[in-house]
Design an enzyme around this catalytic site. Structure first.
Site, PDB file in Angstrom:
ATOM      1  N   ASN A  12      -7.457 -16.642 -30.818  1.00  0.00           N
ATOM      2  CA  ASN A  12      -6.648 -17.748 -30.271  1.00  0.00           C
ATOM      3  C   ASN A  12      -7.251 -18.291 -28.985  1.00  0.00           C
ATOM      4  OD1 ASN A  12      -4.569 -17.697 -32.250  1.00  0.00           O
ATOM      5  ND2 ASN A  12      -3.901 -15.771 -31.322  1.00  0.00           N
ATOM      6  N   LYS A  13      -7.735 -17.374 -28.128  1.00  0.00           N
ATOM      7  CA  LYS A  13      -8.366 -17.806 -26.880  1.00  0.00           C
ATOM      8  C   LYS A  13      -9.649 -18.588 -27.189  1.00  0.00           C
ATOM      9  CE  LYS A  13      -6.663 -14.274 -23.635  1.00  0.00           C
ATOM     10  NZ  LYS A  13      -7.034 -13.162 -22.745  1.00  0.00           N
ATOM     11  N   ASP A  69     -10.277 -12.714 -16.599  1.00  0.00           N
ATOM     12  CA  ASP A  69      -9.360 -11.623 -16.348  1.00  0.00           C
ATOM     13  C   ASP A  69      -8.170 -12.198 -15.592  1.00  0.00           C
ATOM     14  OD1 ASP A  69      -9.148  -8.744 -16.845  1.00  0.00           O
ATOM     15  OD2 ASP A  69      -8.901  -8.598 -14.683  1.00  0.00           O
ATOM     16  N   PHE A 149       3.978 -14.346 -23.549  1.00  0.00           N
ATOM     17  CA  PHE A 149       3.645 -12.924 -23.652  1.00  0.00           C
ATOM     18  C   PHE A 149       3.705 -12.303 -22.259  1.00  0.00           C
ATOM     19  CE2 PHE A 149      -0.628 -12.601 -21.755  1.00  0.00           C
ATOM     20  CZ  PHE A 149      -0.894 -13.942 -21.569  1.00  0.00           C
ATOM     21  N   GLY A 150       3.412 -11.009 -22.208  1.00  0.00           N
ATOM     22  CA  GLY A 150       3.294 -10.320 -20.917  1.00  0.00           C
ATOM     23  C   GLY A 150       4.531 -10.494 -20.047  1.00  0.00           C
ATOM     24  N   TYR A 151       4.305 -10.927 -18.808  1.00  0.00           N
ATOM     25  CA  TYR A 151       5.381 -11.039 -17.823  1.00  0.00           C
ATOM     26  C   TYR A 151       6.060 -12.415 -17.856  1.00  0.00           C
ATOM     27  CZ  TYR A 151       3.121  -6.849 -15.900  1.00  0.00           C
ATOM     28  OH  TYR A 151       2.580  -5.594 -15.736  1.00  0.00           O
ATOM     29  N   ASP A 152       5.759 -13.246 -18.852  1.00  0.00           N
ATOM     30  CA  ASP A 152       6.329 -14.598 -18.906  1.00  0.00           C
ATOM     31  C   ASP A 152       7.860 -14.631 -18.732  1.00  0.00           C
ATOM     32  OD1 ASP A 152       3.974 -15.979 -19.049  1.00  0.00           O
ATOM     33  OD2 ASP A 152       4.002 -16.238 -21.222  1.00  0.00           O
ATOM     34  N   LYS A 172       3.149 -24.850 -20.619  1.00  0.00           N
ATOM     35  CA  LYS A 172       2.681 -23.739 -19.777  1.00  0.00           C
ATOM     36  C   LYS A 172       1.230 -23.976 -19.359  1.00  0.00           C
ATOM     37  CE  LYS A 172       1.672 -18.830 -19.702  1.00  0.00           C
ATOM     38  NZ  LYS A 172       1.533 -17.569 -20.438  1.00  0.00           N
ATOM     39  N   HIS A 177      -2.013 -20.596 -14.385  1.00  0.00           N
ATOM     40  CA  HIS A 177      -3.237 -20.043 -13.816  1.00  0.00           C
ATOM     41  C   HIS A 177      -4.406 -20.192 -14.791  1.00  0.00           C
ATOM     42  CE1 HIS A 177      -0.885 -17.342 -16.176  1.00  0.00           C
ATOM     43  NE2 HIS A 177      -1.735 -16.339 -16.149  1.00  0.00           N
TER      44      HIS A 177
HETATM   45  P1  IMP Z   1      -5.610 -10.786 -19.569  1.00  0.00           P
HETATM   46  O1  IMP Z   1      -6.668 -10.456 -18.572  1.00  0.00           O
HETATM   47  O2  IMP Z   1      -5.502 -12.257 -19.855  1.00  0.00           O
HETATM   48  O3  IMP Z   1      -5.732  -9.970 -20.822  1.00  0.00           O
HETATM   49  O4  IMP Z   1      -4.221 -10.380 -18.894  1.00  0.00           O
HETATM   50  C1  IMP Z   1      -3.949  -9.050 -18.433  1.00  0.00           C
HETATM   51  C2  IMP Z   1      -2.450  -8.816 -18.353  1.00  0.00           C
HETATM   52  O5  IMP Z   1      -1.885  -9.657 -17.352  1.00  0.00           O
HETATM   53  C3  IMP Z   1      -1.709  -9.162 -19.632  1.00  0.00           C
HETATM   54  O6  IMP Z   1      -1.664  -8.058 -20.496  1.00  0.00           O
HETATM   55  C4  IMP Z   1      -0.328  -9.514 -19.098  1.00  0.00           C
HETATM   56  O7  IMP Z   1       0.411  -8.348 -18.878  1.00  0.00           O
HETATM   57  C5  IMP Z   1      -0.627 -10.158 -17.771  1.00  0.00           C
HETATM   58  N1  IMP Z   1      -0.754 -11.638 -17.902  1.00  0.00           N
HETATM   59  C6  IMP Z   1      -1.890 -12.366 -17.763  1.00  0.00           C
HETATM   60  N2  IMP Z   1      -1.658 -13.676 -17.969  1.00  0.00           N
HETATM   61  C7  IMP Z   1      -0.342 -13.765 -18.260  1.00  0.00           C
HETATM   62  C8  IMP Z   1       0.504 -14.875 -18.581  1.00  0.00           C
HETATM   63  O8  IMP Z   1       0.078 -16.040 -18.682  1.00  0.00           O
HETATM   64  N3  IMP Z   1       1.790 -14.576 -18.803  1.00  0.00           N
HETATM   65  C9  IMP Z   1       2.300 -13.330 -18.718  1.00  0.00           C
HETATM   66  N4  IMP Z   1       1.559 -12.261 -18.454  1.00  0.00           N
HETATM   67  C10 IMP Z   1       0.240 -12.470 -18.203  1.00  0.00           C
END
Ligand code: IMP
Length: 191
Positions: A12-13, A69, A149-152, A172, A177
């Site tokens: 997807n990325k 990252d 996903f993640g902390y959204d 979004k 970021h």
């Molecule tokens: P990655 O480096 O993009 O894989 O992000 C590392 C971790 O940061 C993810 O597993 C999430 O827990 C958190 N994270 C990064 N970007 C996001 C975002 O856009 N939304 C929510 N959590 C994020």
């Protein structure tokens, strides 16, 4: 067409960046060049990890490449979870457990300011360049929304009065970021 390897296995990325580049570069995943192992991410900063991942590909495969990252940085937690965002509550990488841990640590803290940060490290013609995208906001008291996903579900960007998990991926991307860092990368590649 010039090839650029993205240090990720997330299709997807890869698709997302390919679309933004408008066929001017061909982005491939690391798997497509035969890199099947997981790239180490052992640096103490987000920036260090992005650079470590890009250098890993460049050193071994001698290709033009980039890595990203990201992480959530909470002001009153001295920037944690930061580089440890994915595994903050343990190796299981549970989004739910990670959010619960942050909310617990922030339970009695009034200043809920936080930011998401993405760093992209590009290595092209043997030269490294870094692009950083930041979105400022604050932590919600409890999770809201089921997108993303993640902390959204616990992050309210300054531009909105709801969480990242309540808006579409397109919305979004306009303020996030990652969107900001990717647009800097693209503006360099298409200059
Ligand atoms: P990655 O480096 O993009 O894989 O992000 C590392 C971790 O940061 C993810 O597993 C999430 O827990 C958190 N994270 C990064 N970007 C996001 C975002 O856009 N939304 C929510 N959590 C994020």
């Amino acid at each position: 067409m010039r090839k650029l390897v993205f240090a990720t296995d997330n299709p997807n990325k890869v698709r997302e960046v390919n679309e933004l580049l408008d066929n001017r570069f061909k982005i491939t995943s690391k798997k497509e060049i035969g890199c099947l192992e997981e790239i180490p991410e052992t640096q103490p900063t987000i920036r260090g990890n992005a650079l470590q991942k890009a250098m890993y590909l460049y050193d071994r495969y001698k290709v033009d490449c980039f890595a990203e990252d990201s992480g959530l940085e909470v002001d009153m937690l001295d920037g944690r979870p930061g580089v440890y965002s994915a595994r903050y509550a343990g190796a299981a990488r549970s989004d739910q457990a990670n959010m619960e841990k942050v909310l617990k640590e922030m339970e009695n803290i009034a200043d809920r300011s936080a930011q998401f940060k993405t760093v992209i490290a590009l290595i092209i013609d043997g030269q490294a360049r870094l692009y950083e995208g930041i979105v400022r906001g604050k932590l919600a008291k409890k999770p809201k929304g089921d997108k993303g996903f993640g902390y959204d579900p616990i992050f309210i960007p300054d531009e909105l009065d709801t969480t990242f998990a309540c808006i579409s991926p397109k919305q979004k991307n306009e303020i996030s970021h990652r969107g900001k860092a990717v647009r800097q990368l693209i503006s360099f590649l298409t200059r």
